[in-house]
Design a protein around this motif. Structure first.
Motif, PDB file in Angstrom:
ATOM      1  N   MET A   2       0.846  -1.190   0.000  1.00 30.48           N
ATOM      2  CA  MET A   2       0.000   0.000   0.000  1.00 30.48           C
ATOM      3  C   MET A   2       0.885   1.245   0.000  1.00 30.48           C
ATOM      4  N   LEU A   3       0.659   2.097  -0.999  1.00 31.68           N
ATOM      5  CA  LEU A   3       1.512   3.275  -1.131  1.00 31.68           C
ATOM      6  C   LEU A   3       1.218   4.290  -0.032  1.00 31.68           C
ATOM      7  N   ASN A   4       2.189   5.140   0.181  1.00 32.43           N
ATOM      8  CA  ASN A   4       2.010   6.285   1.069  1.00 32.43           C
ATOM      9  C   ASN A   4       2.127   7.502   0.158  1.00 32.43           C
ATOM     10  N   SER A  34      -2.470   7.374   3.514  1.00 31.08           N
ATOM     11  CA  SER A  34      -2.410   6.036   2.940  1.00 31.08           C
ATOM     12  C   SER A  34      -3.135   5.997   1.597  1.00 31.08           C
ATOM     13  N   GLN A  35      -2.674   5.105   0.752  1.00 32.28           N
ATOM     14  CA  GLN A  35      -3.264   4.950  -0.583  1.00 32.28           C
ATOM     15  C   GLN A  35      -4.767   4.729  -0.536  1.00 32.28           C
ATOM     16  N   LYS A  36      -5.242   4.134   0.567  1.00 36.51           N
ATOM     17  CA  LYS A  36      -6.675   3.857   0.713  1.00 36.51           C
ATOM     18  C   LYS A  36      -7.542   5.093   0.484  1.00 36.51           C
TER      19      LYS A  36
END
Lengths: 86, 998
Positions: free
Chosen positions: A1-3, A13-15
């Protein structure tokens, strides 16, 4: 998961984000005479580079701003994020 | 059975608390602090399972995550789970475990016949054997293989346990609480960094619990306890045991698996069984230690063969002897530590050292203790079927490729040490390309790709002094950069024994004429001969060898087998290990339960549920729900024994005859403000928007750039620079993103602001010939006549003291209005409508009646706007402006979109006026034509027309407008129907649209 660092909100967060495609595409001007081929290039054709890529992201669960991200498509390293006008 | 192999003293278990458990149906006693493995070993149980392919008897081999064999079916608290590692699960009262992969029992296993047929099961056996005939695969081969192979059995019961997710952010995550982890975490914590220290075992300290060392004159165990208790006191530190960091993902996203419940005898009500942590760490320090490598020899998989460090851990942590007559088989000094520990506990081991005569502190200590040592010796083969009984050993020749002499000696266990392999899995997952370190014959991390550092044994540093020095320093350095604090820490003095050089010996040669099975990978039953077969057959890449032989696959990920496998390939190929390379390490490092990954996102918690302010009224009035995205919408309101068909017909009829009310809160609503709002709408919608007056609504269609219809809805000019846009329920989020994209990226010069107000307004549509009468009673002060409030008109009003917006718009095709009030007053509005509407026979109607009404009117919705249709296809050409440009207009000029026989929307009625046409049916000219029967179109929406009392459908049909009056067949292979239909206009009711304007 990207930051991802939103240029308006900071690290998140990518979320919270949605990917928005190639960030180097410019929409043709309204009422502009344009050939089928040029139009198709704009609508459909995208490069899929290996390595550095400027792309659009949308802070969809945050400030709802669209912004640009320079990212390496193989390592996912993010070099910079910036506002669209920058 | 008493615990014959339990020492009277020593270990970290609590002998005052016996724990009863079951293994294969039989009762045993262990102690608090045991693992299932240590408790079974204390009871002398070694035979615990059968191997994957050959069904050979297998016993314990390791003492932690390194264990390849001890996978068990375990039942705790009525929850049955397969493939649990017995070396990792803590003993609790009532735990019941059983062996896997054996039938009828682990002692007498029919499948063991495979062992005697093993020359018929070479590498790639499945690929070679189960190829022909092809049709046998699903019916015969696969079911057979599934039954014969495989590990445990997944429970078919619903998992009643609770699992949770947790998100955490920190400056430093330290993975492993051995000396490297404790030192680096301590240094970073002292600098004020936010630190998480994760330990996968229940006890902190790692090798400090088992190695004879002192730090600042404290034993390793006491020093680790001191550091841990200090760390726990610090507010900036989270210390977690039973927590395995198993995945290293992008941008230092670490995922950790915490076992919170299974070790508790009585788990408090809301304590989860397991917890998944997502940790975003600025820096990661990998102090994951190392795993001992086996030495390969004949029948090295016989129960009773252990890693030497595991044997030592069983003594030092659990007070358990793995045997009373052990052979220590080693190529380095580690084996001596185990030998000395045996000796201290009254057991006489014999050490076989593959090296020539050696001297070191440890070896001398062993000699002083009168431990029997044989240099240049190796184990050739173990004897005994279900347990080691003896071993043939031999003196190695100078080249160590053959034996000078051999002898058979009695033993009950063989403890092997082939030196140490750094645990580099997480470093490798982070993108760190590993490099081969010749001095330890193993891969170690190279350059970091993310913010990570490997410390101590994980980095190939095997002395305590260097480990502590590097770890304190790295902990300080890394945290200093984050916190800008620099506390000086005195690096403690250590007392440890320095090893002499290890030997590269890793596999005992076979004496001439002998064909002992020598296993490289226990979990997948991969022997030396299997890898040799793969290489002979031409497999070269290590990734291919891995897949062909299954070397290093399965749950243990080759933790003990990887390097020996690589060494073997290198030897056969006449290469060196770094030329062979290594296979890729992928998460998870250790198995993770599906329950933990799912967490609480299951059932109705899978996604949020959106409810309108009128939800509870609908509930009380027998609404039957339908999901519309995350929204719950009433599909129909059930009266008595009505079914869907009857109820929706009644509700729709009531709209056509009297008046109905529908909850339309779920429609997307977007507030559009700014001096350029009109210009913006003019670019977004296909029709003209510049001249819409204040107080008027207009229907609009928006396209994607490729010309496909994206959404439709009405937008109302509330005031000079303010518009209220509505979208379909399904597209609400996409439309908002779309508008934001054009405003922020494409036309930033437009001075317009958009914001979602979907949840700010509650909406009710009142529709039917009596709706004006009802509206007049709801708003007595407003002139609601056709002249004052015409079709597409808008007024604001006062609904018994509540501010309301009234739009004269219609989806049902009837005279209709939509009333919006602020959400808090939604229920108030709804109840007023129901109360006052009683005299006009008002009835609520759900989405099914709503669909019926719009279908028979020929209004398009989702099924027609399915991402494949342009405005011309769905009779919306009248809304496409010829004069101005708009999003997607250029695409509409494309050739394919303007073909004469392009698909168009039409209506369909079955010739028998009775048969309902299934949605999705294909339209064909001749139902009996040979396949492939040319498809002319498809049925998009179907209803029972309440106006004409027969079925009616909308369809997208090739050259549709010229097909009107033709007869076709609607064929649905899915429903097995073939219905003759007549093509007609899509407007089945009120062609001229008189009612909405009445």
């Amino acid at each position: 998961m990207l930051n991802i660092k939103c240029p308006y909100c900071g690290d998140r967060s990518q979320k919270e984000f949605a990917y928005g495609g190639d960030g180097t595409i410019t929409r043709p001007k309204l009422n502009q005479e344009i050939s089928d081929e040029e139009w198709d290039n704009f609508v459909y054709l995208r490069k899929s580079p290996r390595g550095k890529h400027i792309e659009l992201w949308h802070h969809i669960a945050g400030c709802r701003q669209w912004f640009k991200v320079e990212r390496d498509t193989t390592t996912h390293e993010i070099f910079r994020t910036f506002k669209p006008e920058e | 059975m008493s615990q014959n192999f339990r020492l009277n003293t020593g270990g970290l278990i609590n002998r005052d608390k016996p724990i009863e458990f079951k293994f294969n149906g039989k009762k045993y006693i262990g102690y608090e602090g045991d693992t299932l493995a240590s408790a079974l070993l204390a009871n002398g149980i070694h035979l615990i399972g059968r191997s994957f392919k050959y069904h050979r008897p297998r016993g314990f081999f390791g003492a932690g995550v390194d264990e390849p064999n001890a996978k068990m079916q375990v039942e705790i608290n009525g929850c049955s789970e397969p493939n649990i590692n017995a070396t990792e699960i803590e003993l609790v009262n009532g735990l019941s475990a059983s062996s896997q992969n054996c039938w009828p029992s682990v002692n007498f296993d029919i499948g063991a016949i495979n062992n005697f047929l093993n020359r018929f099961f070479p590498a790639g056996f499945y690929y070679k054997t189960f190829m022909w005939p092809k049709s046998f695969w699903y019916r015969v081969y696969e079911p057979f293989i599934r039954k014969a192979a495989g590990l445990g059995v997944a429970s078919l019961e619903k998992d009643k346990e609770r699992y949770e997710h947790k998100y955490e952010y920190c400056d430093l995550l330290v993975t492993g609480s051995g000396p490297a982890g404790l030192a680096s975490a301590y240094a970073a914590a002292k600098n004020g960094a936010k630190v998480i220290l994760a330990e996968d075992k229940p006890r902190y300290g790692g090798t400090l619990l088992t190695d004879d060392v002192t730090i600042d004159n404290l034993s390793g165990k006491d020093w680790s306890e001191k550091i841990v208790s200090e760390l726990k006191e610090m507010p900036n530190v989270i210390v977690k045991n039973r927590s395995q960091v198993f995945g290293y993902y992008d941008h230092n996203m670490m995922v950790m698996f915490e076992r919170t419940g299974d070790h508790l005898e009585k788990k408090p009500k809301y304590t989860p069984r397991q917890r998944l942590w997502y940790i975003r760490a600025k820096e990661v320090l990998l102090s994951t230690g190392s795993i001992e490598r086996p030495i390969v020899f004949g029948n090295n998989d016989t129960p009773g063969v252990f890693l030497s460090a595991a044997a030592k851990e069983y003594m030092k942590v659990y007070g358990v002897l793995v045997g009373k007559k052990p052979i220590i088989f080693t190529n380095n000094d580690s084996g001596y530590e185990t030998a000395i520990e045996f000796k201290k506990n009254g057991v006489n081991p014999i050490v076989l050292d593959t090296r020539e005569d050696q001297n070191s502190e440890l070896i001398n200590e062993a000699k002083d203790l009168d431990i029997k040592i044989k240099f240049s010796y190796a184990v050739i083969v173990a004897h005994g079927y279900k347990k080691v009984k003896s071993a043939t050993i031999g003196k190695l020749n100078k080249e160590k490729i053959d034996f000078e002499n051999t002898e058979q000696i009695d033993c009950d266990s063989i403890c092997v040490s082939g030196f140490w392999t750094p645990t580099v899995h997480l470093a490798s997952q982070s993108g760190n390309k590993l490099k081969f370190n010749d001095s330890i014959d193993a891969f170690v991390p190279d350059k970091s790709k993310q913010n990570e550092h490997s410390l101590g044994a994980a980095n190939g540093t095997f002395t305590l002094q260097d480990t502590l020095k590097n770890s304190f320093n790295t902990g300080s350095e890394v945290s200093k950069n984050i916190t800008k604090k620099d506390e000086k820490i005195q690096i403690p003095n250590t007392n440890e024994r320095i090893y002499s050089a290890h030997d590269k010996f890793w596999c005992s040669p076979l004496p001439k004429g002998k064909h002992y099975k020598r296993f490289v990978d226990f979990q997948n039953d991969v022997a030396v001969s299997d890898i040799e077969v793969a290489l002979r057959e031409g497999y070269r890449s290590i990734e291919h060898v891995k897949r062909y032989t299954t070397l290093g696959m399965a749950t243990d990920q080759g933790r003990t087998s990887n390097l020996n496998g690589l060494q073997l390939v290198a030897n056969v190929e006449k290469k060196i290990v770094p030329q062979v390379g290594h296979t890729t390490f992928r998460p998870p490092f250790t198995p993770v339960t599906i329950g933990t990954i799912v967490g609480r996102e299951i059932g109705k918690e899978y996604m949020p549920t959106r409810k309108t302010p009128m939800h509870h009224w609908h509930e009380k009035n027998n609404a039957v729900w339908v999901d519309a995205g995350a929204w719950k919408r009433p599909r129909y309101y059930k009266r008595g024994n009505e079914n869907l068909f009857e109820a929706s017909k009644r509700e729709a009829k009531n709209v056509r005859d009297h008046v109905g009310v529908c909850d339309v809160t779920t429609l997307g609503k977007i507030d559009i403000k700014g001096p350029d709002a009109a210009e913006f709408l003019n670019r977004v919608y296909t029709n003209a928007w510049l001249k819409l007056p204040v107080g008027k609504a207009r229907y609009g269609v928006m396209l994607r750039e490729d010309g496909i219809v994206m959404d439709d809805g009405t937008t109302t000019r509330i005031s000079e620079n303010r518009y209220h846009m509505t979208t379909t329920t399904a597209q609400a989020a996409n439309v908002l993103s779309h508008l934001e994209y054009y405003l922020q990226i494409v036309w930033p010069e437009l001075n317009v602001n958009v914001v979602s107000t979907t949840e700010q307004w509650a909406g009710a549509a009142i529709a039917g010939p009596k709706s004006r009468d009802l509206l007049a009673k709801l708003f007595p002060k407003i002139d609601v006549s056709n002249e004052a409030l015409p079709f597409m008109g808008y007024v604001e009003g006062d609904l018994f003291g509540v501010k309301a917006r009234i739009f004269r718009i219609s989806f049902s095709g009837e005279l209709a209005y939509e009333i919006n009030v602020e959400s808090d007053f939604g229920l108030f509005m709804w109840e007023k409508i129901i109360e006052i509407g009683e005299e006009f026979n008002v009835q609520p109607y759900g989405t099914e009646a709503l669909s019926t009404l719009r279908i028979e009117m020929g209004h398009v919705a989702g099924p027609e706007l399915d991402g494949r249709t342009i405005p011309y296809d769905v009779s919306l050409e009248g809304l496409v402006s010829k004069k101005k440009d708009f999003i997607g207009k250029r695409s509409l000029a494309k050739e394919a979109f303007n073909k004469a026989d392009r698909q168009k929307i039409v209506g369909l009625v079955p010739l028998d006026r009775k048969s309902s046409i299934p949605e999705g049916s294909h339209l064909v000219e001749n139902k009996n034509a040979k396949l492939p029967n040319p498809k002319l179109g498809h049925v998009s929406s179907s209803c029972w027309s309440v106006e004409n009392n027969n079925p009616f459908s909308l369809a997208i049909l090739k050259d549709g407008k010229n097909m009107i009056g033709k007869k076709l067949f609607a064929v649905s292979p899915l429903k097995n129907t073939s219905i003759e239909v007549e093509v007609m206009s899509s407007h089945y009711v009120d062609h001229e649209g008189k009612r909405v304007r009445s």
